[in-house]
Design a protein around this motif. Structure first.
Motif, PDB file in Angstrom:
ATOM      1  N   THR A 147       5.623  19.129   0.794  1.00  0.00           N
ATOM      2  CA  THR A 147       4.737  18.036   1.180  1.00  0.00           C
ATOM      3  C   THR A 147       3.552  17.938   0.224  1.00  0.00           C
ATOM      4  OG1 THR A 147       5.360  18.385   3.492  1.00  0.00           O
ATOM      5  CG2 THR A 147       3.384  17.096   3.085  1.00  0.00           C
ATOM      6  N   ALA A 148       3.036  19.089  -0.202  1.00  0.00           N
ATOM      7  CA  ALA A 148       1.947  19.106  -1.189  1.00  0.00           C
ATOM      8  C   ALA A 148       2.396  18.476  -2.503  1.00  0.00           C
ATOM      9  CB  ALA A 148       1.485  20.544  -1.426  1.00  0.00           C
ATOM     10  N   LEU A 149       3.639  18.758  -2.911  1.00  0.00           N
ATOM     11  CA  LEU A 149       4.161  18.165  -4.143  1.00  0.00           C
ATOM     12  C   LEU A 149       4.251  16.645  -4.025  1.00  0.00           C
ATOM     13  CD1 LEU A 149       5.394  18.592  -6.946  1.00  0.00           C
ATOM     14  CD2 LEU A 149       7.626  18.864  -5.845  1.00  0.00           C
ATOM     15  N   ALA A 150       4.720  16.167  -2.864  1.00  0.00           N
ATOM     16  CA  ALA A 150       4.794  14.719  -2.645  1.00  0.00           C
ATOM     17  C   ALA A 150       3.405  14.086  -2.712  1.00  0.00           C
ATOM     18  CB  ALA A 150       5.450  14.430  -1.296  1.00  0.00           C
ATOM     19  N   ALA A 151       2.418  14.758  -2.124  1.00  0.00           N
ATOM     20  CA  ALA A 151       1.050  14.236  -2.172  1.00  0.00           C
ATOM     21  C   ALA A 151       0.527  14.189  -3.606  1.00  0.00           C
ATOM     22  CB  ALA A 151       0.139  15.093  -1.299  1.00  0.00           C
TER      23      ALA A 151
ATOM     24  N   ALA B  25       0.846  -1.203   0.000  1.00  0.00           N
ATOM     25  CA  ALA B  25       0.000   0.000   0.000  1.00  0.00           C
ATOM     26  C   ALA B  25       0.879   1.250   0.000  1.00  0.00           C
ATOM     27  CB  ALA B  25      -0.934  -0.007   1.203  1.00  0.00           C
ATOM     28  N   PRO B  26       1.465   1.601  -1.151  1.00  0.00           N
ATOM     29  CA  PRO B  26       2.326   2.789  -1.200  1.00  0.00           C
ATOM     30  C   PRO B  26       1.588   4.072  -0.825  1.00  0.00           C
ATOM     31  CG  PRO B  26       1.827   1.965  -3.411  1.00  0.00           C
ATOM     32  CD  PRO B  26       1.377   0.926  -2.449  1.00  0.00           C
ATOM     33  N   ALA B  27       0.289   4.121  -1.069  1.00  0.00           N
ATOM     34  CA  ALA B  27      -0.474   5.313  -0.703  1.00  0.00           C
ATOM     35  C   ALA B  27      -0.465   5.521   0.805  1.00  0.00           C
ATOM     36  CB  ALA B  27      -1.909   5.208  -1.213  1.00  0.00           C
ATOM     37  N   VAL B  28      -0.514   4.424   1.563  1.00  0.00           N
ATOM     38  CA  VAL B  28      -0.493   4.540   3.026  1.00  0.00           C
ATOM     39  C   VAL B  28       0.850   5.089   3.483  1.00  0.00           C
ATOM     40  CG1 VAL B  28      -0.610   3.245   5.186  1.00  0.00           C
ATOM     41  CG2 VAL B  28      -2.210   2.721   3.329  1.00  0.00           C
ATOM     42  N   ARG B  29       1.944   4.613   2.894  1.00  0.00           N
ATOM     43  CA  ARG B  29       3.264   5.131   3.255  1.00  0.00           C
ATOM     44  C   ARG B  29       3.355   6.632   2.985  1.00  0.00           C
ATOM     45  NH1 ARG B  29       4.970   0.598   0.230  1.00  0.00           N
ATOM     46  NH2 ARG B  29       5.957   1.950  -1.318  1.00  0.00           N
ATOM     47  N   THR B  30       2.816   7.049   1.852  1.00  0.00           N
ATOM     48  CA  THR B  30       2.843   8.478   1.518  1.00  0.00           C
ATOM     49  C   THR B  30       1.994   9.288   2.482  1.00  0.00           C
ATOM     50  OG1 THR B  30       3.194   7.961  -0.824  1.00  0.00           O
ATOM     51  CG2 THR B  30       2.382  10.162  -0.305  1.00  0.00           C
TER      52      THR B  30
ATOM     53  N   LEU C 254       1.369   8.626   5.620  1.00  0.00           N
ATOM     54  CA  LEU C 254       2.098   8.749   6.875  1.00  0.00           C
ATOM     55  C   LEU C 254       3.186   9.812   6.772  1.00  0.00           C
ATOM     56  CD1 LEU C 254       2.469   4.945   7.737  1.00  0.00           C
ATOM     57  CD2 LEU C 254       0.957   6.580   8.857  1.00  0.00           C
ATOM     58  N   LEU C 255       3.874   9.858   5.641  1.00  0.00           N
ATOM     59  CA  LEU C 255       4.949  10.831   5.448  1.00  0.00           C
ATOM     60  C   LEU C 255       4.422  12.257   5.396  1.00  0.00           C
ATOM     61  CD1 LEU C 255       7.897  11.572   4.747  1.00  0.00           C
ATOM     62  CD2 LEU C 255       7.326  11.155   2.343  1.00  0.00           C
TER      63      LEU C 255
ATOM     64  N   VAL D  87      -4.516  -4.527  10.163  1.00  0.00           N
ATOM     65  CA  VAL D  87      -3.347  -3.737  10.597  1.00  0.00           C
ATOM     66  C   VAL D  87      -3.704  -2.265  10.774  1.00  0.00           C
ATOM     67  CG1 VAL D  87      -1.635  -5.281   9.582  1.00  0.00           C
ATOM     68  CG2 VAL D  87      -2.580  -3.423   8.195  1.00  0.00           C
ATOM     69  N   LEU D  88      -4.994  -1.963  10.804  1.00  0.00           N
ATOM     70  CA  LEU D  88      -5.384  -0.564  10.903  1.00  0.00           C
ATOM     71  C   LEU D  88      -4.984   0.041  12.242  1.00  0.00           C
ATOM     72  CD1 LEU D  88      -6.726   1.830   9.593  1.00  0.00           C
ATOM     73  CD2 LEU D  88      -8.960   0.949  10.299  1.00  0.00           C
ATOM     74  N   GLY D  89      -5.052  -0.742  13.318  1.00  0.00           N
ATOM     75  CA  GLY D  89      -4.630  -0.227  14.618  1.00  0.00           C
ATOM     76  C   GLY D  89      -3.166   0.155  14.619  1.00  0.00           C
ATOM     77  N   ARG D  90      -2.306  -0.715  14.061  1.00  0.00           N
ATOM     78  CA  ARG D  90      -0.876  -0.421  14.027  1.00  0.00           C
ATOM     79  C   ARG D  90      -0.550   0.725  13.081  1.00  0.00           C
ATOM     80  NH1 ARG D  90       0.553  -6.635  13.286  1.00  0.00           N
ATOM     81  NH2 ARG D  90      -1.685  -6.579  12.889  1.00  0.00           N
ATOM     82  N   THR D  91      -1.266   0.805  11.965  1.00  0.00           N
ATOM     83  CA  THR D  91      -1.038   1.917  11.048  1.00  0.00           C
ATOM     84  C   THR D  91      -1.439   3.239  11.697  1.00  0.00           C
ATOM     85  OG1 THR D  91      -1.503   0.429   9.192  1.00  0.00           O
ATOM     86  CG2 THR D  91      -1.523   2.782   8.738  1.00  0.00           C
ATOM     87  N   THR D  92      -2.567   3.240  12.399  1.00  0.00           N
ATOM     88  CA  THR D  92      -2.984   4.437  13.122  1.00  0.00           C
ATOM     89  C   THR D  92      -1.959   4.805  14.185  1.00  0.00           C
ATOM     90  OG1 THR D  92      -5.319   3.884  12.772  1.00  0.00           O
ATOM     91  CG2 THR D  92      -4.817   5.456  14.519  1.00  0.00           C
ATOM     92  N   ALA D  93      -1.384   3.791  14.847  1.00  0.00           N
ATOM     93  CA  ALA D  93      -0.352   4.057  15.846  1.00  0.00           C
ATOM     94  C   ALA D  93       0.870   4.709  15.221  1.00  0.00           C
ATOM     95  CB  ALA D  93       0.042   2.755  16.543  1.00  0.00           C
ATOM     96  N   LEU D  94       1.254   4.275  14.006  1.00  0.00           N
ATOM     97  CA  LEU D  94       2.358   4.934  13.311  1.00  0.00           C
ATOM     98  C   LEU D  94       2.031   6.395  13.049  1.00  0.00           C
ATOM     99  CD1 LEU D  94       3.486   2.285  10.652  1.00  0.00           C
ATOM    100  CD2 LEU D  94       4.739   3.032  12.668  1.00  0.00           C
ATOM    101  N   LEU D  95       0.776   6.644  12.674  1.00  0.00           N
ATOM    102  CA  LEU D  95       0.337   8.026  12.435  1.00  0.00           C
ATOM    103  C   LEU D  95       0.459   8.851  13.710  1.00  0.00           C
ATOM    104  CD1 LEU D  95      -1.113   9.489   9.929  1.00  0.00           C
ATOM    105  CD2 LEU D  95      -3.182   9.262  11.277  1.00  0.00           C
TER     106      LEU D  95
END
Length: 443
Positions: A422-426, A254-259, A261-262, A376-384
């Motif tokens: 950050t807007a450009l990365a998005a 899920a590359p969109a999720v990584r982006t 978070l960044l 893994v939504l709980g862990r992903t939210t925790a990363l956020l």
């Protein structure tokens, strides 16, 4: 003959209605703003979140004010913030993993009960020698909140689904946040001056107890599971290692999720750097503490305006366009606010920042919930949340340092440049197709 459950019949009917409306040339069905409130369990979740948030924000001004009244020390007062931000840095990953392995509803109830009992210990603080107890209570309360947040945020899609009711739920939560930020903190300060500290502590503990009671009325859902073949959970570090591997595998897919978070972390760092400058800038340039309060109210108004804006756009606009646009507008607002010499310019800038920031945060939450597997939504939210805590701490240090070395305006320019990148990365890395506006319950 097999009878389908009512929820399945309703979902099928909704899918049929959507297909008919699409066939008639309507790309997106009409959706009420309060769609999520039709679901009883979400109404209870929204109520618990609202009432506990109100109690917490009543103490946002009162706790530091009480510490300063007791000690007269700016350092002692500042340590109250450290006590609140350190637990998410240390515990968020563990809390997220826990939310993916146990009953999230039970986890939230336990966290609320712990917060209610712990906050009452503040009633024992009576003189400067007792201030250490405030730090201990804030740390424990923040730790319980760190457990609560990933469980609550990952539980919401399980209750409302991943369709249009999810964007409705997040818009309602954003509206609640904006309202509480606008009203509760100054109200807490006024009540502290009028009634003193103990009544506010009692109110805060009561809100947590009410939240736990309301959660008990919600439906117990199955524990989150993966699509893989079920296996016995290994004990100790082996289970943790397996959870980390599962999370890494999900993020790789899920590359969109990584982006997300960044960009969320980068935005919050830039925002925190300027939040740390707002009070001194308002006092020295805009005219004093009263002017700072007016600017904060304008930010709150903008945050409220962002909720219906997000609701209107998040199911229609591609994430790349929506998030990049919100970040670009926010960057322009930063420069405008911190180059303003009067409230005539500062107030519209603050409203713009509040609205665009609210849109970004709510849209990020909805996109993340839709793009992340439930297991893994709980862990992903925790990363956020970990990124949020780290970015807030680093931004709070970097902003004043940049302002002292250069100037507040140049510090704002740096924050705006970071936000623009950050807007450009998005824009480059997030999906450029509009999400399918699935009704609640559709698969």
């Amino acid at each position: 003959m097999r009878t389908e459950p009512r929820s399945e019949r309703l979902a099928a009917a909704q899918r049929c209605c959507l297909a008919v409306r699409l066939g008639c040339g309507r790309a997106v069905e009409e959706r009420p703003v309060f769609e999520a409130l039709r679901i009883l369990d979400f109404r209870l979740l929204w109520f618990t979140r609202s009432v506990s948030l109100l109690g917490t924000w009543l103490l946002v001004v009162a706790v530091p004010a009480h510490v300063f009244t007791l000690t007269g020390s700016l350092t002692a007062t500042g340590l109250t913030l450290a006590a609140e931000f350190l637990p998410p840095l240390v515990l968020a990953a563990l809390a997220g993993a826990r939310a993916d392995r146990v009953d999230r509803r039970h986890l939230m109830i336990t966290a609320d009960a712990a917060r209610a009992a712990t906050v009452l210990l503040l009633l024992l603080v009576r003189d400067p020698a007792d201030v250490w107890l405030i730090y201990a209570v804030l740390t424990i309360e923040a730790s319980a909140t760190t457990v609560f947040r990933p469980a609550a945020q990952s539980h919401t899609p399980a209750v409302v689904g991943a369709g249009t009711a999810l964007s409705s739920a997040n818009a309602l939560n954003a509206t609640t946040d904006g309202t509480v930020r606008l009203l509760a903190a100054p109200l807490g300060g006024a009540l502290y001056a009028w009634l003193g500290f103990p009544p506010l502590v009692a109110v805060n503990a009561t809100t947590y107890a009410v939240s736990a009671a309301a959660l008990l009325l919600t439906t117990r859902l199955p524990r989150p599971t993966t699509h893989a073949k079920a296996e016995p959970s290994p004990p100790g570090s082996a289970a943790a290692a397996g959870g980390v591997r599962h999370l890494r595998a999900a993020l790789r897919q899920a590359p969109a999720v990584r982006t997300l978070l960044l960009v969320n972390t980068a935005f919050l760092g830039a925002n925190a750097s300027l939040s740390a400058l707002l009070v001194p800038y308002g006092i020295t340039v805009l005219g004093g503490p009263a002017q700072v309060g007016v600017v904060m109210s304008a930010l709150g108004i903008g945050f409220l305006l962002g909720a219906p804006l997000t609701r209107a756009l998040v199911d229609r606009a591609p994430p790349a366009h929506l998030l990049a646009g919100a970040l670009t507008v926010t960057a322009a607002g930063y420069v405008l606010l911190f180059s303003a010499a009067t409230l005539t310019v500062a107030l519209p800038a603050a409203v713009v920042i509040g609205a665009a920031g609210s849109t970004f945060l709510s849209a990020t939450q909805t996109t993340l919930q839709r793009a992340t597997p439930n297991a893994v939504l709980g862990r992903t939210t925790a990363l956020l949340l970990t990124g949020e805590a780290a970015a807030t701490l680093l931004g709070a240090l970097a902003g004043p340092a940049a302002a002292q070395a250069l100037s507040p305006t140049w510090a704002a320019v740096l924050a705006a440049a970071t936000t623009a990148l950050t807007a450009l990365a998005a824009a480059l890395r997030l999906p450029r197709t509009a999400p399918i506006a699935r009704p609640s319950g559709a698969s």
